[in-house]
Design a protein around this motif. Structure first.
Motif, PDB file in Angstrom:
ATOM      1  N   LEU A 192       0.858  -1.177   0.000  1.00  0.00           N
ATOM      2  CA  LEU A 192       0.000   0.000   0.000  1.00  0.00           C
ATOM      3  C   LEU A 192       0.899   1.234   0.000  1.00  0.00           C
ATOM      4  O   LEU A 192       1.908   1.279   0.712  1.00  0.00           O
ATOM      5  N   SER A 193       0.550   2.217  -0.784  1.00  0.00           N
ATOM      6  CA  SER A 193       1.361   3.424  -0.887  1.00  0.00           C
ATOM      7  C   SER A 193       1.103   4.353   0.299  1.00  0.00           C
ATOM      8  O   SER A 193       0.121   4.195   1.051  1.00  0.00           O
ATOM      9  N   GLU A 194       2.008   5.319   0.478  1.00  0.00           N
ATOM     10  CA  GLU A 194       1.853   6.308   1.556  1.00  0.00           C
ATOM     11  C   GLU A 194       0.533   7.054   1.429  1.00  0.00           C
ATOM     12  O   GLU A 194      -0.145   7.314   2.430  1.00  0.00           O
ATOM     13  N   SER A 195       0.193   7.418   0.200  1.00  0.00           N
ATOM     14  CA  SER A 195      -1.046   8.178  -0.002  1.00  0.00           C
ATOM     15  C   SER A 195      -2.267   7.338   0.376  1.00  0.00           C
ATOM     16  O   SER A 195      -3.247   7.854   0.948  1.00  0.00           O
ATOM     17  N   GLN A 196      -2.241   6.022   0.074  1.00  0.00           N
ATOM     18  CA  GLN A 196      -3.370   5.160   0.425  1.00  0.00           C
ATOM     19  C   GLN A 196      -3.490   5.033   1.957  1.00  0.00           C
ATOM     20  O   GLN A 196      -4.595   5.089   2.507  1.00  0.00           O
ATOM     21  N   ILE A 197      -2.352   4.876   2.632  1.00  0.00           N
ATOM     22  CA  ILE A 197      -2.368   4.736   4.099  1.00  0.00           C
ATOM     23  C   ILE A 197      -2.864   6.026   4.757  1.00  0.00           C
ATOM     24  O   ILE A 197      -3.696   6.003   5.692  1.00  0.00           O
ATOM     25  N   ASN A 198      -2.371   7.174   4.250  1.00  0.00           N
ATOM     26  CA  ASN A 198      -2.787   8.465   4.810  1.00  0.00           C
ATOM     27  C   ASN A 198      -4.275   8.696   4.611  1.00  0.00           C
ATOM     28  O   ASN A 198      -4.963   9.260   5.485  1.00  0.00           O
ATOM     29  N   LYS A 199      -4.804   8.257   3.469  1.00  0.00           N
ATOM     30  CA  LYS A 199      -6.225   8.461   3.185  1.00  0.00           C
ATOM     31  C   LYS A 199      -7.095   7.653   4.144  1.00  0.00           C
ATOM     32  O   LYS A 199      -8.143   8.133   4.626  1.00  0.00           O
ATOM     33  N   ILE A 200      -6.652   6.441   4.439  1.00  0.00           N
ATOM     34  CA  ILE A 200      -7.400   5.605   5.401  1.00  0.00           C
ATOM     35  C   ILE A 200      -7.383   6.262   6.779  1.00  0.00           C
ATOM     36  O   ILE A 200      -8.415   6.334   7.474  1.00  0.00           O
ATOM     37  N   GLU A 201      -6.209   6.751   7.146  1.00  0.00           N
ATOM     38  CA  GLU A 201      -6.059   7.375   8.464  1.00  0.00           C
ATOM     39  C   GLU A 201      -6.883   8.648   8.566  1.00  0.00           C
ATOM     40  O   GLU A 201      -7.537   8.908   9.598  1.00  0.00           O
ATOM     41  N   GLU A 202      -6.898   9.470   7.518  1.00  0.00           N
ATOM     42  CA  GLU A 202      -7.602  10.760   7.547  1.00  0.00           C
ATOM     43  C   GLU A 202      -9.116  10.567   7.544  1.00  0.00           C
ATOM     44  O   GLU A 202      -9.848  11.255   8.262  1.00  0.00           O
ATOM     45  N   THR A 203      -9.603   9.662   6.701  1.00  0.00           N
ATOM     46  CA  THR A 203     -11.057   9.486   6.562  1.00  0.00           C
ATOM     47  C   THR A 203     -11.631   8.609   7.662  1.00  0.00           C
ATOM     48  O   THR A 203     -12.817   8.713   7.998  1.00  0.00           O
ATOM     49  N   GLY A 204     -10.797   7.724   8.203  1.00  0.00           N
ATOM     50  CA  GLY A 204     -11.296   6.800   9.227  1.00  0.00           C
ATOM     51  C   GLY A 204     -12.224   5.753   8.652  1.00  0.00           C
ATOM     52  O   GLY A 204     -12.956   5.097   9.402  1.00  0.00           O
ATOM     53  N   LYS A 205     -12.193   5.592   7.306  1.00  0.00           N
ATOM     54  CA  LYS A 205     -13.052   4.612   6.643  1.00  0.00           C
ATOM     55  C   LYS A 205     -12.216   3.425   6.137  1.00  0.00           C
ATOM     56  O   LYS A 205     -11.140   3.614   5.573  1.00  0.00           O
ATOM     57  N   VAL A 206     -12.761   2.240   6.312  1.00  0.00           N
ATOM     58  CA  VAL A 206     -12.081   1.014   5.884  1.00  0.00           C
ATOM     59  C   VAL A 206     -12.532   0.651   4.465  1.00  0.00           C
ATOM     60  O   VAL A 206     -13.733   0.595   4.183  1.00  0.00           O
ATOM     61  N   LYS A 207     -11.559   0.413   3.588  1.00  0.00           N
ATOM     62  CA  LYS A 207     -11.878   0.009   2.217  1.00  0.00           C
ATOM     63  C   LYS A 207     -12.009  -1.512   2.162  1.00  0.00           C
ATOM     64  O   LYS A 207     -11.162  -2.244   2.672  1.00  0.00           O
ATOM     65  N   GLU A 208     -13.072  -1.996   1.509  1.00  0.00           N
ATOM     66  CA  GLU A 208     -13.289  -3.440   1.418  1.00  0.00           C
ATOM     67  C   GLU A 208     -12.422  -4.070   0.322  1.00  0.00           C
ATOM     68  O   GLU A 208     -11.858  -5.146   0.506  1.00  0.00           O
ATOM     69  N   ASN A 209     -12.348  -3.413  -0.838  1.00  0.00           N
ATOM     70  CA  ASN A 209     -11.597  -3.961  -1.984  1.00  0.00           C
ATOM     71  C   ASN A 209     -10.390  -3.082  -2.265  1.00  0.00           C
ATOM     72  O   ASN A 209     -10.501  -1.853  -2.328  1.00  0.00           O
ATOM     73  N   PHE A 210      -9.255  -3.744  -2.465  1.00  0.00           N
ATOM     74  CA  PHE A 210      -8.030  -2.997  -2.746  1.00  0.00           C
ATOM     75  C   PHE A 210      -7.548  -3.279  -4.170  1.00  0.00           C
ATOM     76  O   PHE A 210      -7.615  -4.408  -4.646  1.00  0.00           O
ATOM     77  N   PRO A 211      -7.038  -2.252  -4.839  1.00  0.00           N
ATOM     78  CA  PRO A 211      -6.593  -2.422  -6.230  1.00  0.00           C
ATOM     79  C   PRO A 211      -5.189  -3.034  -6.304  1.00  0.00           C
ATOM     80  O   PRO A 211      -4.382  -2.899  -5.395  1.00  0.00           O
ATOM     81  N   VAL A 212      -4.916  -3.713  -7.469  1.00  0.00           N
ATOM     82  CA  VAL A 212      -3.578  -4.215  -7.797  1.00  0.00           C
ATOM     83  C   VAL A 212      -3.162  -3.538  -9.092  1.00  0.00           C
ATOM     84  O   VAL A 212      -3.865  -3.649 -10.109  1.00  0.00           O
ATOM     85  N   TYR A 213      -2.028  -2.819  -9.046  1.00  0.00           N
ATOM     86  CA  TYR A 213      -1.564  -2.077 -10.219  1.00  0.00           C
ATOM     87  C   TYR A 213      -0.376  -2.789 -10.864  1.00  0.00           C
ATOM     88  O   TYR A 213       0.405  -3.481 -10.195  1.00  0.00           O
ATOM     89  N   ALA A 214      -0.236  -2.604 -12.177  1.00  0.00           N
ATOM     90  CA  ALA A 214       0.861  -3.233 -12.929  1.00  0.00           C
ATOM     91  C   ALA A 214       2.199  -2.623 -12.521  1.00  0.00           C
ATOM     92  O   ALA A 214       2.336  -1.398 -12.450  1.00  0.00           O
ATOM     93  N   ASN A 215       3.163  -3.498 -12.258  1.00  0.00           N
ATOM     94  CA  ASN A 215       4.502  -3.024 -11.900  1.00  0.00           C
ATOM     95  C   ASN A 215       5.344  -2.674 -13.121  1.00  0.00           C
ATOM     96  O   ASN A 215       6.283  -1.899 -13.026  1.00  0.00           O
TER      97      ASN A 215
END
Length: 590
Positions: A192-215
């Motif tokens: 998980l990227s820093e931006s994704q972690i910060n967004k979870i922390e700021e919103t206080g909302k849990v995401k059910e599905n997480f994306p997988v991006y091409a490396n």
């Protein structure tokens, strides 16, 4: 005294009369018997078709001409030699050349290979956490993807719980900073990227599905999962190939290994771009020999930014400047060699002034360019047949001499005699091939692939019977497709591989020639060549099916032509409805 003289005179007169009356008649009876014996032993042949040999006078079954007494071919000839008429030589277009020691002028060695993905540029896209694959955004293999593109979404109970831990730890980060940092690092390990972690922390909302991006960017070469699958942490999802560069892998035979070295220039051609050459260098030579095929892999890295090369595509490589390690070599053209699976043979003309020939077994070395090195069997100055060898071999079989597929030299019956003895000949051929004396052992998989080619050949033959030129083109295209799927690597013997390569080329040229013309007459001429190549392949490798080898003496302007059939009944592809049943079974291949 006078009486005695009278008796003597009378006796002499009686003896004289007896000699006149009975002595001459004895000679007269002896001579006709001698002539009768000579006539009984005489064979009859056709001046236009010398392969016809019959024990009594009559008409030629091919052209109808009166048969003539056959000259004794045994006089002055060894048991394995046979003679052709000048007319037969011209019809068969027999050409010869003299074997000589010297360096091979065309010192280019040809290699057969296949395009493969560059393994160094390949990547595997994995899942960094366990869960259920909710959405897979890659629809098919071969699809292009870009780095950072959304490939899939995953529902993960573990990740769901870790997000809740983050929200709780964020509220305690002042009092328990170590716990807070540990939770964040845990999420980072799951990519998980820093931006994704910060967004979870700021919103206080849990995401059910997480994306997988091409490396990486590239082409999806394999899908390893399906939508809805449960996957584990680290499980591969997709294989992504970067085809900007590809490998050309060539097979090098064991006896050729010392001819190659890293850095050699190589010219590569493909069937799709036959008139275009691609340059490369030998990048890698496998240090380990494949014990099944007795070959090693020689690798060339090719630039493929223009998308010319496709993985799985067959290519041909040519390396110039190859010299034999023997210096002076005995070399012959590849067109002179006939190969049975166990033996390589050529036809030799022992006397340059007479059309007399004999078969000779030889041992081959490397193939360099369009020539073979000869290790045993020929001497400097021998005159060999370089064109028309297949036709000459057929003539040897018809005259009962040793030939490519007839080691014992038993004469093949023809004409009226052949019709009477056809069942016996067929049964002998069945016995011969059941023993497998000339059959190369190959895998059932290879035989099945060759059988698929034969099945399409039968469909092509049926199109010729119906004189359907358009369908002939369609079926020849299908045959070529099946031929391209025959895997040479399934043949483990190196000599058998060489022979398959030459036969595959012969069949391919003939089928391509059929494909490229709409005139039924020219198509049939090429079908004759196609039949010869495929017959040889089936005789050598087998297809686990009974095949009837049939012959029509009137096809190809009375030169005769063979074809293959699945049934004993003769249905002639060279004349169609005009002469549908002209021909006979010459051989049964089991």
């Amino acid at each position: 005294m006078k009486k005695i003289l009278i008796y003597v005179v009378i006796l002499a007169i009686g003896l004289l009369l007896g000699w006149f009356l009975f002595g001459g008649s004895s000679n007269n009876e002896t001579n006709p018997n001698h002539d009768t014996i000579q006539e009984t032993n005489k064979m009859w042949t056709c001046s236009m078709h010398p392969q016809i040999m019959q024990q009594e006078a009559g008409n030629c079954p091919i052209c109808g001409m009166d048969l003539i007494p056959a000259t004794s071919t045994s006089e002055g000839l060894r048991v394995d030699q046979f003679k052709l008429t000048e007319n037969a030589m011209a019809l068969a277009n027999i050409q010869t050349s003299v074997v000589g020691n010297g360096k091979i002028e065309d010192n280019t060695i040809k290699l057969s290979g296949k395009i493969a993905e560059n393994e160094e540029a390949n990547a595997v896209q994995v899942s960094y956490f366990s869960g259920r694959l909710e959405q897979l955004n890659v629809s098919f293999t071969g699809e292009e993807v870009q780095k950072g593109q959304l490939l899939a979404t995953i529902y993960s109970p573990e990740l769901y719980a870790a997000q809740q831990e983050l929200i709780i730890a964020a509220s305690l980060k002042e009092s328990q900073p170590e716990l807070y940092n540990a939770v964040r690092n845990k999420l980072k390990l799951w990519k998980l990227s820093e931006s994704q972690i910060n967004k979870i922390e700021e919103t206080g909302k849990v995401k059910e599905n997480f994306p997988v991006y091409a490396n990486v960017s590239g082409t999806v070469s394999e899908k390893l999962v399906a939508q809805g699958d449960y996957i584990k942490q680290g499980q591969p999802l997709l294989k992504i190939a970067n085809l900007n560069t590809v490998w050309a892998n060539f097979d090098v035979y064991e006896n050729q290994i010392n001819l190659f070295k890293k850095g050699q220039d190589i010219t590569i051609t493909t069937n799709t771009s036959a008139n275009k050459e691609f340059k490369g260098n030998v990048d890698f030579i496998d240090p380990v020999l494949d014990t099944r095929t007795r070959t090693i892999k020689l690798r060339v890295v090719l630039n493929n930014k223009s998308d010319v090369f496709k993985p799985g595509q067959f290519v041909e490589g040519k390396i110039k400047g190859i010299t034999s390690n023997k210096g002076q070599v005995l070399a012959i053209p590849s067109t002179a060699v006939l190969w049975t699976g166990e033996r390589s043979v050529v036809y030799v003309k022992p006397n340059p002034d007479q059309p007399v020939f004999e078969m000779r077994e030889i041992t081959l070395g490397n193939q360099i360019g369009d020539n073979y090195e000869v290790l045993e069997g020929l001497n400097n100055g021998d005159e060999i047949v370089t064109n028309g060898a297949f036709t000459l071999d057929a003539a040897a079989q018809l005259q009962g001499k040793k030939s490519m597929m007839n080691k014992e030299g038993k004469r093949v019956m023809t004409g009226h005699e052949g019709h009477l003895g056809m069942e016996e000949t067929a049964s002998k051929n069945v016995e011969k091939y059941s023993k497998g004396s000339e059959r190369v052992k190959v895998s059932v998989a290879f035989q099945n692939q060759l059988k698929a080619v034969f099945d399409d050949y039968i469909k092509l033959k049926d199109a010729f019977v119906k004189e359907d030129s358009n369908n002939v083109i369609i079926e020849s295209k299908r045959l070529l497709d099946k031929l391209s799927k025959v895997e040479m690597k399934l043949v483990t013997d190196k000599e058998a591989q060489k022979h398959w390569m030459s036969l595959e080329k012969e069949i391919k040229i003939a089928a391509t020639s059929i494909l490229n013309t709409a005139k039924i007459k020219r198509q049939r001429n090429n079908f004759k060549s196609l039949s010869l190549g495929l017959t040889n392949a089936i005789e050598v490798f087998g297809i686990n099916e009974k095949v009837y080898h049939q012959f029509c003496p009137m096809a190809d302007n009375n030169n005769g032509a063979f074809w293959l059939s699945k049934e004993k009944k003769v249905i002639n592809p060279y004349f169609g409805s005009v002469m549908l049943n002209c021909g006979e079974v010459k051989q049964v291949i089991e």
